[in-house]
Motif scaffolding. Structure first.
Motif, mmCIF file in Angstrom:
data_model
loop_
_atom_site.group_PDB
_atom_site.id
_atom_site.type_symbol
_atom_site.label_atom_id
_atom_site.label_comp_id
_atom_site.label_asym_id
_atom_site.label_seq_id
_atom_site.Cartn_x
_atom_site.Cartn_y
_atom_site.Cartn_z
ATOM 1 N N LEU A 105 0.824 -1.202 0.000
ATOM 2 C CA LEU A 105 0.000 0.000 0.000
ATOM 3 C C LEU A 105 0.864 1.262 0.000
ATOM 4 N N LEU A 106 1.927 1.266 0.798
ATOM 5 C CA LEU A 106 2.831 2.418 0.823
ATOM 6 C C LEU A 106 3.380 2.703 -0.571
ATOM 7 N N LYS A 107 3.786 1.653 -1.275
ATOM 8 C CA LYS A 107 4.331 1.818 -2.631
ATOM 9 C C LYS A 107 3.242 2.257 -3.601
ATOM 10 N N HIS A 108 2.041 1.688 -3.449
ATOM 11 C CA HIS A 108 0.925 2.073 -4.313
ATOM 12 C C HIS A 108 0.629 3.563 -4.196
ATOM 13 N N LEU A 109 0.709 4.075 -2.989
ATOM 14 C CA LEU A 109 0.416 5.489 -2.745
ATOM 15 C C LEU A 109 1.619 6.383 -3.024
ATOM 16 N N GLY A 110 2.782 5.781 -3.200
ATOM 17 C CA GLY A 110 3.988 6.551 -3.476
ATOM 18 C C GLY A 110 4.515 7.313 -2.280
ATOM 19 N N ILE A 111 4.251 6.822 -1.067
ATOM 20 C CA ILE A 111 4.678 7.526 0.150
ATOM 21 C C ILE A 111 5.714 6.722 0.933
ATOM 22 N N GLN A 112 6.254 5.683 0.316
ATOM 23 C CA GLN A 112 7.140 4.778 1.059
ATOM 24 C C GLN A 112 8.422 5.443 1.556
ATOM 25 N N ASP A 113 8.734 6.631 1.037
ATOM 26 C CA ASP A 113 9.962 7.305 1.453
ATOM 27 C C ASP A 113 9.745 8.320 2.573
ATOM 28 N N ASP A 114 8.498 8.567 2.974
ATOM 29 C CA ASP A 114 8.259 9.571 4.022
ATOM 30 C C ASP A 114 6.830 9.450 4.553
ATOM 31 N N TYR A 115 6.681 8.841 5.718
ATOM 32 C CA TYR A 115 5.357 8.653 6.305
ATOM 33 C C TYR A 115 5.490 8.411 7.803
ATOM 34 N N ASN A 133 11.866 -3.621 11.367
ATOM 35 C CA ASN A 133 12.571 -3.823 10.095
ATOM 36 C C ASN A 133 13.287 -2.571 9.610
ATOM 37 N N GLN A 134 13.103 -1.454 10.317
ATOM 38 C CA GLN A 134 13.779 -0.180 10.052
ATOM 39 C C GLN A 134 13.602 0.302 8.610
ATOM 40 N N PRO A 135 12.350 0.417 8.148
ATOM 41 C CA PRO A 135 12.130 0.948 6.798
ATOM 42 C C PRO A 135 12.603 2.400 6.716
ATOM 43 N N LYS A 136 13.209 2.740 5.603
ATOM 44 C CA LYS A 136 13.874 4.051 5.505
ATOM 45 C C LYS A 136 12.883 5.215 5.542
ATOM 46 N N GLY A 137 11.636 4.993 5.130
ATOM 47 C CA GLY A 137 10.695 6.104 5.035
ATOM 48 C C GLY A 137 9.910 6.395 6.300
ATOM 49 N N LEU A 138 9.974 5.512 7.281
ATOM 50 C CA LEU A 138 9.207 5.707 8.513
ATOM 51 C C LEU A 138 9.842 6.810 9.359
ATOM 52 N N HIS A 139 9.032 7.822 9.703
ATOM 53 C CA HIS A 139 9.536 8.983 10.437
ATOM 54 C C HIS A 139 9.189 8.906 11.919
ATOM 55 N N ARG A 140 7.916 8.667 12.230
ATOM 56 C CA ARG A 140 7.470 8.531 13.618
ATOM 57 C C ARG A 140 6.443 7.397 13.715
ATOM 58 N N LEU A 141 6.370 6.819 14.911
ATOM 59 C CA LEU A 141 5.499 5.677 15.171
ATOM 60 C C LEU A 141 4.625 5.965 16.375
ATOM 61 N N VAL A 142 3.355 5.606 16.279
ATOM 62 C CA VAL A 142 2.436 5.661 17.431
ATOM 63 C C VAL A 142 1.921 4.248 17.677
#
Length: 309
Positions: A105-115, A133-142
Motif C-alpha cells: 500500500l505504501l508503494k501504491h500510494l507513493g509515500i514509502q519514502d516519508d510517512y 525492520n527499520q524501513p527508511k521512510g518511517l519517520h514517527r510511530l504511534v
C-alpha cells in the motif's frame, strides 16, 4: 465536539497474494490532501480481522492538524478482499502477510519514502514489527493500546477478569471449557468485560458498531489469528512475542493507552523499556479505544506529537 469533515478519497490497491487462489485488493481511504507537502499518517486497525471503522475519529487529524490520514481495511475484512475459505489456515494468515500488505500500500500510494505510522491494538503489534525492520521512510510511530507479548496480554486480561462479577466469571470459564464461546450467554458475559476495558462509551458510537458488524459478518481472520474474544486467545498469535526485538525500533515512538485499558501499563511497559526515543501518554477516562472515548484529547496528543520537530 464536532470537526469539519476532511476531503475524502476511496480507492483500491491490487495486492498479489501467493496462495490466495484469486486476485486480492486492499481497500483504502485518504482523508485530506496527500499532495499538501505534509507527511501523511498511515493507520493500522486492530483485530486482527477488525475493520477500520472504529478508528475513524483519527481522520480528524486532517482537520485539526492538516495531517493527511490514510486508513485501510486489511485483507480479509471490511471492504477489502474476503477469503472465508482460508478460515483456520494459520500458514496463510501471518504477520508477514500483513507486513507485505502494508508495504504494498505504501508503494501504491507513493509515500514509502516519508510517512508516519499509527497502529491500534493488533495494529500496534503490526506497526512495531514494521518499525523493527527499520524501513527508511518511517519517520514517527504511534503504538496505541498494544502488547509486545501475547502471554503478557493474557496475564493482564486474567487479572482484569478476576474483578468481574462472580457470575460473569463463571459463565466465561464454563463456555471456554465447553467450547461454546459462540453462545449468547458467553457473548453477554464478554460484553461486561468489553464495557469496562475495551470501549466505555454507552451507547456505543456508530463507528464501533460498524466494526462489530464487520467482524460478525466475517470472523475468518479474527478467529484464526486471535480467537473467540479479546481475552481468550486461541489463535496463531498466542505465542506472539517481539520483546527482545524492540530495541531495533529507532524512530521516535509515542505510546498511548487508557487508565481502564485491557492493554494495561504492564502490557505496554516493554515498549517503554526498550525503545530509545519514546514518550508515553495514558488517557485518564479511556479504556482500549481512546480515539472514541476521549477524541479531542487523543487528537491533541497525537497530532501534537506528529507535528513536533
Amino acid at each position: 465536539m464536532s470537526y469539519p469533515e476532511p476531503p475524502t478519497i476511496e480507492a483500491e490497491a491490487d495486492f498479489k497474494v501467493e496462495g490466495a487462489g484469486k486476485p486480492c485488493k486492499t481497500w483504502y481511504t485518504v482523508f485530506g490532501d496527500l499532495k499538501s507537502g505534509v507527511r501523511p499518517l498511515v493507520c493500522l486497525h486492530g483485530g486482527p480481522g477488525a475493520a477500520h471503522n472504529y478508528i475513524r475519529p483519527i481522520r480528524f487529524l486532517a482537520s485539526t492538524h492538516s495531517i493527511p490520514v490514510i486508513m485501510y481495511d486489511q485483507l480479509g475484512i471490511g471492504n477489502s478482499t474476503h477469503l472465508p475459505e482460508k478460515i483456520g489456515d494459520g500458514k496463510f494468515w501471518t504477520v508477514e502477510l500483513f507486513l507485505a500488505e502494508l508495504d504494498n500500500l505504501l508503494k501504491h500510494l507513493g509515500i514509502q519514502d516519508d510517512y508516519d505510522l499509527l497502529g491500534q491494538s493488533w495494529g500496534g503489534m503490526l506497526g512495531a514489527c514494521h518499525a523493527i525492520n527499520q524501513p527508511k521512510g518511517l519517520h514517527r510511530l504511534v503504538i496505541a493500546d498494544s502488547p509486545a507479548s501475547m502471554k503478557m496480554w493474557v496475564i493482564a486480561a486474567d487479572t482484569l477478569r478476576q474483578n468481574l462479577p462472580p457470575d460473569v466469571q463463571a459463565t466465561l470459564l464454563k463456555h471456554e471449557a465447553d467450547g461454546t464461546t459462540d453462545s449468547p450467554e458467553y457473548e453477554a458475559a464478554m460484553q461486561v468485560f468489553y464495557d469496562r476495558h475495551v470501549c466505555r462509551v454507552i451507547p456505543k458510537p456508530k463507528d464501533w458498531d460498524d466494526t462489530e458488524a464487520a467482524i460478525k459478518a466475517d470472523r475468518t481472520v479474527y478467529l484464526t489469528m486471535n480467537g473467540p474474544s479479546e481475552f481468550f486467545i486461541t489463535g496463531t498469535l498466542k505465542d506472539f512475542n517481539i520483546v527482545d526485538e524492540l530495541s531495533k525500533i529507532k524512530v521516535p515512538t509515542l505510546l498511548v493507552n487508557g487508565k481502564y485499558d485491557e492493554a494495561t501499563d504492564y502490557v505496554m511497559e516493554p515498549f517503554w523499556k526498550s525503545i530509545e526515543k519514546v514518550k508515553w501518554v495514558r488517557f485518564a477516562e479511556s479504556s482500549h479505544t481512546p480515539q472514541l472515548e476521549e477524541t479531542a484529547e487523543f487528537l491533541r496528543v497525537v497530532g501534537g506529537y506528529l507535528k513536533a520537530e
